[in-house]
Design a protein around this motif. Sequence first.
Motif, mmCIF file in Angstrom:
data_model
loop_
_atom_site.group_PDB
_atom_site.id
_atom_site.type_symbol
_atom_site.label_atom_id
_atom_site.label_comp_id
_atom_site.label_asym_id
_atom_site.label_seq_id
_atom_site.Cartn_x
_atom_site.Cartn_y
_atom_site.Cartn_z
ATOM 1 N N GLY A 1 16.325 50.615 62.133
ATOM 2 C CA GLY A 1 17.247 50.779 61.014
ATOM 3 C C GLY A 1 16.470 50.933 59.717
ATOM 4 N N ALA A 2 17.202 51.172 58.629
ATOM 5 C CA ALA A 2 16.542 51.311 57.330
ATOM 6 C C ALA A 2 17.568 51.218 56.214
ATOM 7 C CB ALA A 2 15.789 52.641 57.234
ATOM 8 N N ASP A 3 17.042 51.025 55.009
ATOM 9 C CA ASP A 3 17.813 51.138 53.778
ATOM 10 C C ASP A 3 17.258 52.350 53.044
ATOM 11 O OD1 ASP A 3 19.090 50.974 51.343
ATOM 12 O OD2 ASP A 3 18.379 48.970 50.857
ATOM 13 N N TRP A 4 18.117 53.344 52.821
ATOM 14 C CA TRP A 4 17.748 54.538 52.073
ATOM 15 C C TRP A 4 18.190 54.314 50.629
ATOM 16 C CZ3 TRP A 4 19.288 54.403 57.101
ATOM 17 C CH2 TRP A 4 18.448 55.022 58.019
ATOM 18 N N LEU B 1 22.431 51.020 47.697
ATOM 19 C CA LEU B 1 21.993 50.832 49.073
ATOM 20 C C LEU B 1 22.774 51.722 50.023
ATOM 21 C CD1 LEU B 1 21.880 47.948 47.475
ATOM 22 C CD2 LEU B 1 21.234 47.114 49.695
ATOM 23 N N ASP B 2 22.097 52.163 51.063
ATOM 24 C CA ASP B 2 22.690 52.937 52.155
ATOM 25 C C ASP B 2 21.948 52.483 53.408
ATOM 26 O OD1 ASP B 2 23.610 54.775 53.989
ATOM 27 O OD2 ASP B 2 22.957 56.533 52.870
ATOM 28 N N GLY C 1 26.074 49.454 49.077
ATOM 29 C CA GLY C 1 26.112 48.358 48.132
ATOM 30 C C GLY C 1 25.337 48.708 46.886
ATOM 31 N N VAL C 2 25.245 47.711 46.004
ATOM 32 C CA VAL C 2 24.493 47.871 44.759
ATOM 33 C C VAL C 2 23.641 46.628 44.518
ATOM 34 C CG1 VAL C 2 26.108 49.462 43.647
ATOM 35 C CG2 VAL C 2 26.422 47.012 43.356
ATOM 36 N N ILE C 3 22.493 46.852 43.896
ATOM 37 C CA ILE C 3 21.632 45.754 43.465
ATOM 38 C C ILE C 3 21.199 46.024 42.032
ATOM 39 C CG2 ILE C 3 19.611 46.852 44.530
ATOM 40 C CD1 ILE C 3 18.406 44.018 44.829
ATOM 41 N N TYR D 1 23.089 40.761 40.475
ATOM 42 C CA TYR D 1 24.298 41.246 41.153
ATOM 43 C C TYR D 1 23.807 42.087 42.312
ATOM 44 C CZ TYR D 1 28.948 43.213 41.855
ATOM 45 O OH TYR D 1 30.154 43.567 42.394
ATOM 46 N N PHE D 2 24.089 41.638 43.535
ATOM 47 C CA PHE D 2 23.597 42.282 44.752
ATOM 48 C C PHE D 2 24.722 42.135 45.781
ATOM 49 C CE2 PHE D 2 19.580 42.090 47.754
ATOM 50 C CZ PHE D 2 20.015 43.216 48.424
ATOM 51 N N ARG D 3 25.552 43.182 45.934
ATOM 52 C CA ARG D 3 26.751 43.112 46.764
ATOM 53 C C ARG D 3 26.815 44.293 47.719
ATOM 54 N NH1 ARG D 3 26.326 39.046 44.148
ATOM 55 N NH2 ARG D 3 27.942 37.956 42.991
ATOM 56 N N THR D 4 27.355 44.030 48.918
ATOM 57 C CA THR D 4 27.513 45.074 49.925
ATOM 58 C C THR D 4 28.864 44.928 50.621
ATOM 59 O OG1 THR D 4 26.606 43.855 51.816
ATOM 60 C CG2 THR D 4 25.025 44.983 50.394
ATOM 61 N N ASN D 5 29.210 45.949 51.398
ATOM 62 C CA ASN D 5 30.443 45.928 52.201
ATOM 63 C C ASN D 5 30.098 46.266 53.659
ATOM 64 O OD1 ASN D 5 29.781 48.571 51.462
ATOM 65 N ND2 ASN D 5 31.871 49.266 51.686
ATOM 66 N N PRO D 6 29.583 45.280 54.413
ATOM 67 C CA PRO D 6 29.165 45.551 55.794
ATOM 68 C C PRO D 6 30.324 45.982 56.691
ATOM 69 C CG PRO D 6 28.488 43.347 55.080
ATOM 70 C CD PRO D 6 29.357 43.908 54.026
ATOM 71 N N ARG D 7 30.029 46.930 57.578
ATOM 72 C CA ARG D 7 30.976 47.366 58.608
ATOM 73 C C ARG D 7 30.279 47.225 59.953
ATOM 74 N NH1 ARG D 7 31.704 53.101 58.118
ATOM 75 N NH2 ARG D 7 30.283 53.288 59.865
#
Length: 153
Positions: A53-56, A67-68, A87-89, A111-117
């Motif tokens: 996996g990765a964060d692009w 974040l992606d 998400g955003v950081i 502020y570091f928030r994501t929406n995991p699926r």
Amino acid sequence: RDTMNLEYELTYHPRLKEPLNVGPGSYGNRQVFEVTGGAFDGARLKGQILTGGADWLLVGSDGWGRLDVRAQLVTDDGAAIYLAYYGVIELNEKVQAALATGSGTDYADQYFRTNPRFETGDPRYAWMNHTVFVAEGRVRSGRGVEYRVYRLT
């Protein structure tokens, strides 16, 4: 029901390689952080984060990272789970110092928030396929991050 509630579900902590700096482009500076492993744990599930996996991450001139992320998880009882999130950081001074020195931050430092699926074909965890999650993140010492994941009820 009058309101939505947040219920803690799990903590997720991937390990990351040094970023591959793709460089500045039309949308910002693209950095790719490959996932090298890690773990997750909560009351209802726990297990390992696989490689691949990765964060692009896209770093904008506004001081924010977008974040992606894609990752693969395997629970301790053998279920395969696909994880994806945006998400955003906020790349403030504390985050930049932590990244430069290999130290960490606290959840309240940025502020570091994501929406995991989450997606799985395993019937034991099918509830994850139709649940909305949100998460807060922090930078961990070394090369990693950590998220506290909550489900909306």
